[in-house]
Design a protein around this motif. Structure first.
Motif, PDB file in Angstrom:
ATOM      1  N   ARG A  20      32.211  36.827  38.526  1.00  0.00           N
ATOM      2  CA  ARG A  20      32.201  37.647  39.738  1.00  0.00           C
ATOM      3  C   ARG A  20      31.751  39.070  39.414  1.00  0.00           C
ATOM      4  NH1 ARG A  20      34.999  37.503  44.807  1.00  0.00           N
ATOM      5  NH2 ARG A  20      33.908  39.064  46.054  1.00  0.00           N
ATOM      6  N   GLY A  21      31.795  39.429  38.126  1.00  0.00           N
ATOM      7  CA  GLY A  21      31.397  40.770  37.707  1.00  0.00           C
ATOM      8  C   GLY A  21      32.506  41.793  37.857  1.00  0.00           C
ATOM      9  N   TRP A  22      33.758  41.324  37.920  1.00  0.00           N
ATOM     10  CA  TRP A  22      34.894  42.215  38.100  1.00  0.00           C
ATOM     11  C   TRP A  22      35.555  42.547  36.761  1.00  0.00           C
ATOM     12  CZ3 TRP A  22      38.381  40.572  42.842  1.00  0.00           C
ATOM     13  CH2 TRP A  22      37.651  40.783  44.034  1.00  0.00           C
ATOM     14  N   THR A  23      36.173  43.735  36.729  1.00  0.00           N
ATOM     15  CA  THR A  23      37.061  44.081  35.622  1.00  0.00           C
ATOM     16  C   THR A  23      38.461  43.545  35.931  1.00  0.00           C
ATOM     17  OG1 THR A  23      37.740  46.175  36.615  1.00  0.00           O
ATOM     18  CG2 THR A  23      35.747  46.202  35.240  1.00  0.00           C
ATOM     19  N   GLN A  24      39.332  43.583  34.923  1.00  0.00           N
ATOM     20  CA  GLN A  24      40.718  43.178  35.164  1.00  0.00           C
ATOM     21  C   GLN A  24      41.378  44.091  36.198  1.00  0.00           C
ATOM     22  OE1 GLN A  24      42.615  43.104  31.297  1.00  0.00           O
ATOM     23  NE2 GLN A  24      42.008  40.965  30.922  1.00  0.00           N
ATOM     24  N   THR A  25      41.009  45.367  36.180  1.00  0.00           N
ATOM     25  CA  THR A  25      41.582  46.316  37.140  1.00  0.00           C
ATOM     26  C   THR A  25      41.174  45.974  38.568  1.00  0.00           C
ATOM     27  OG1 THR A  25      41.607  48.069  35.483  1.00  0.00           O
ATOM     28  CG2 THR A  25      41.716  48.750  37.789  1.00  0.00           C
ATOM     29  N   GLN A  26      39.906  45.579  38.763  1.00  0.00           N
ATOM     30  CA  GLN A  26      39.451  45.206  40.108  1.00  0.00           C
ATOM     31  C   GLN A  26      40.197  43.978  40.621  1.00  0.00           C
ATOM     32  OE1 GLN A  26      35.235  45.228  38.860  1.00  0.00           O
ATOM     33  NE2 GLN A  26      34.807  46.407  40.729  1.00  0.00           N
ATOM     34  N   LEU A  27      40.394  42.991  39.756  1.00  0.00           N
ATOM     35  CA  LEU A  27      41.138  41.811  40.179  1.00  0.00           C
ATOM     36  C   LEU A  27      42.587  42.173  40.476  1.00  0.00           C
ATOM     37  CD1 LEU A  27      41.457  38.793  40.687  1.00  0.00           C
ATOM     38  CD2 LEU A  27      41.712  38.447  38.220  1.00  0.00           C
ATOM     39  N   ALA A  28      43.164  43.034  39.651  1.00  0.00           N
ATOM     40  CA  ALA A  28      44.546  43.468  39.887  1.00  0.00           C
ATOM     41  C   ALA A  28      44.676  44.164  41.233  1.00  0.00           C
ATOM     42  CB  ALA A  28      44.993  44.390  38.752  1.00  0.00           C
ATOM     43  N   ALA A  30      42.837  43.672  43.878  1.00  0.00           N
ATOM     44  CA  ALA A  30      42.706  42.676  44.946  1.00  0.00           C
ATOM     45  C   ALA A  30      43.992  41.883  45.120  1.00  0.00           C
ATOM     46  CB  ALA A  30      41.539  41.736  44.642  1.00  0.00           C
ATOM     47  N   LEU A  31      44.768  41.732  44.030  1.00  0.00           N
ATOM     48  CA  LEU A  31      45.989  40.936  44.074  1.00  0.00           C
ATOM     49  C   LEU A  31      47.233  41.781  44.339  1.00  0.00           C
ATOM     50  CD1 LEU A  31      45.310  38.658  40.953  1.00  0.00           C
ATOM     51  CD2 LEU A  31      45.077  38.017  43.367  1.00  0.00           C
ATOM     52  N   GLY A  32      47.061  43.107  44.276  1.00  0.00           N
ATOM     53  CA  GLY A  32      48.223  43.973  44.448  1.00  0.00           C
ATOM     54  C   GLY A  32      49.152  43.944  43.269  1.00  0.00           C
ATOM     55  N   THR A  33      48.588  43.803  42.062  1.00  0.00           N
ATOM     56  CA  THR A  33      49.391  43.785  40.846  1.00  0.00           C
ATOM     57  C   THR A  33      48.784  44.747  39.839  1.00  0.00           C
ATOM     58  OG1 THR A  33      50.422  42.316  39.205  1.00  0.00           O
ATOM     59  CG2 THR A  33      48.139  41.838  39.813  1.00  0.00           C
TER      60      THR A  33
END
Length: 509
Positions: A20-28, A30-33
């Motif tokens: 998806r081209g996301w960093t771990q921070t971007q996924l976090a 999106a998940l609210g974590t």
């Protein structure tokens, strides 16, 4: 969950995030974590609920886990690797399925050598087994032995398997000689738009076959008083319609002339097989076939179909787009001569061995060594024609080759309604493919390929073209739900790995 499962889930999530081209921070976010929580999940060090897995899948637009069924097969491709060594071309899948249908003509035992072990063959075997035809793999699973029953049980036909292959349409020609009334399901297969069966009906009507289509089923009735009184002129020069006409003519006790016949590779193999059954066929390789049929066929026969020119083209294209030196052995060159002439014009560096015969004793083979080449777009458009023209199923591979070459290439895939549209999937991997209309694309090269995660196109050849582009792209790509590739290629990922590719087969957990 066990640590092993947590690790596998974490790896799937990490791969989906990277595609998806996301960093771990971007996924976090999106998940609210937190980023540290995502890091623990990806390393398999965090317990994770099914609800969280579903949320991650939704955020990344990727199905992480499939529940309650054996999920589809996917491919993970590490691209940018050079291929090397040599690889043999497998036998033709289109010839194999035609020959399997042709075994219904014979009351004796049929042995087919080096049969392609692909989903399309398995589906036909399932249908044959359901109506009483016995088969077994012999000689370490390389060859197939088929023994028909005295009477077929068409009422027991496995309709689910039949609907998953277009090849079941070729049951019409043999069955019209065995019973006055029968029915078969509508044919399935690739999603290539409207592919009418009307040419089959027009050809087989000469043998007394009338079809009524209702409720997803072809209802067939045969008038035994009807027989060909003049040449059968096919309304399209199609492979399967020619094969169906041949299968009907083989058991007609008389002479049948078929005009505007396909002379493609699978049709020729079928003609050679019919000759083994005692049916004389004149004009093999031309558009006029004269069939001297026999009313009864009861022979034990042994036949080896020839190699697949479309698989040979797939391997050639793989070498081109990965800039590799590769030797492709057992290439049926008489069905690739136009393709090789076009590639020579584009600048392909290659070497050919002396020719030799296939195991059927008829088809001309050679070994082809392809070397890294600087290609230029061809002056003329790429378009298919019936044999001996550029093969219809080889056209999609020119999209990947054109994307590698310098300049603009116009590809006109006039045969199928939808197939050219699927070639635009290459844009997800960095190509510049413009759709001009449902049959034409303009490809601009050269391409700087990039990795991606995507669904497999629902048509066989475009699906393999996408796989080849992933092999050329630096990084890791994922091609999801590759059943359509398994319909037409035997162990493709494993065989490509044997010459230097890095392709992993996996399923969702």
């Amino acid at each position: 969950m066990t640590d092993a499962y947590l690790g596998r889930i974490g790896k799937l999530i990490r791969d989906a995030r990277q595609h998806r081209g996301w960093t771990q921070t971007q996924l976090a976010d999106a998940l609210g974590t937190s980023q540290s929580a995502v890091n623990r999940i990806e390393r398999g060090n965090q317990n994770i609920s099914l609800d969280m897995i579903a949320r991650i899948g939704e955020a990344l637009d990727s199905e992480i886990v499939s529940l309650g069924y054996a999920g589809p097969m996917h491919l993970r491709v590490v691209g940018g690797r050079r291929l090397s060594g040599s690889i043999d071309v497998k036998t033709s899948k289109n010839a194999c399925v035609a020959l399997l249908c042709a075994t219904l003509l014979n009351a004796g035992r049929t042995t087919l050598r080096r049969v392609a072990r692909i989903e399309e063959v398995y589906r036909i075997l399932e249908v044959l087994a359901s109506i009483g035809v016995r088969h077994r793999w012999i000689n370490d699973g390389n060859d197939l032995e088929i023994v028909p029953p005295a009477e077929l049980d068409l009422a027991a036909m496995d309709t689910e398997a039949a609907r998953r292959t277009r090849s079941v349409i070729m049951f019409l020609g043999p069955l019209l000689h065995r019973m006055d009334h029968f029915k078969i399901p509508y044919a399935g297969g690739c999603d290539l738009g409207t592919r009418t069966v009307q040419p089959h009906m027009t050809a087989l009507r000469h043998f007394g076959l009338e079809i009524t289509a209702t409720d997803g089923t072809y209802h067939a009735q045969v008038d035994r008083s009807v027989a060909p009184t003049r040449a059968i002129v096919l309304t399209e020069r199609g492979d399967t319609v020619t094969e169906n006409a041949l299968l009907a003519a083989a058991r007609h006790d008389g002479v049948t002339v078929i005009r505007n016949a396909s002379s493609n590779y699978m049709v020729q193999d079928l003609c050679f097989f019919l000759e083994e059954l005692g049916v004389r066929v004149e004009g093999v390789g031309t558009t006029t076939l004269t069939v001297h049929g026999v009313a009864t066929i009861d022979r034990d026969v042994d036949y080896a179909p020839s190699e697949d020119p479309v698989e040979a083209m797939s391997l050639l294209a793989a070498a081109v787009v990965t800039e590799s030196e590769l030797t492709i052995r057992r290439v049926p060159v008489e069905f690739m001569e136009i393709e090789l002439a076009v590639l020579e014009e584009m600048g392909l560096d290659h070497e050919r061995s002396a020719e030799y015969r296939a195991d059927n004793g008829r088809t001309r083979l050679l070994d082809l060594t392809v070397r890294p080449s600087k290609l230029c777009a061809p002056i003329d458009k790429i378009h298919p024609m019936p044999f001996p023209g550029l093969n219809i199923d080889n056209v999609p591979f020119f999209a990947a080759i054109a994307a590698f070459a310098q300049g603009q290439t116009l590809i006109h895939d006039w045969v199928y309604d939808n197939r050219a549209i699927y070639l635009t999937d290459l844009n997800r991997l960095g190509a510049d493919v413009k759709l001009l209309d449902p049959h034409r694309v303009l490809v601009e090269g050269p391409t700087r390929w990039r990795s991606a995660e995507m669904m497999c196109p629902p048509a066989l050849r475009p699906a393999v073209v996408v796989l080849l582009a992933m092999m050329a792209a630096e990084g890791t790509s994922v091609l999801r739900n590759v059943y359509v590739i398994n319909r037409g290629y035997e162990d493709l990922a494993e065989r490509l790995n044997s010459i230097g590719a890095q392709i992993e087969t996996f399923r969702d957990i």
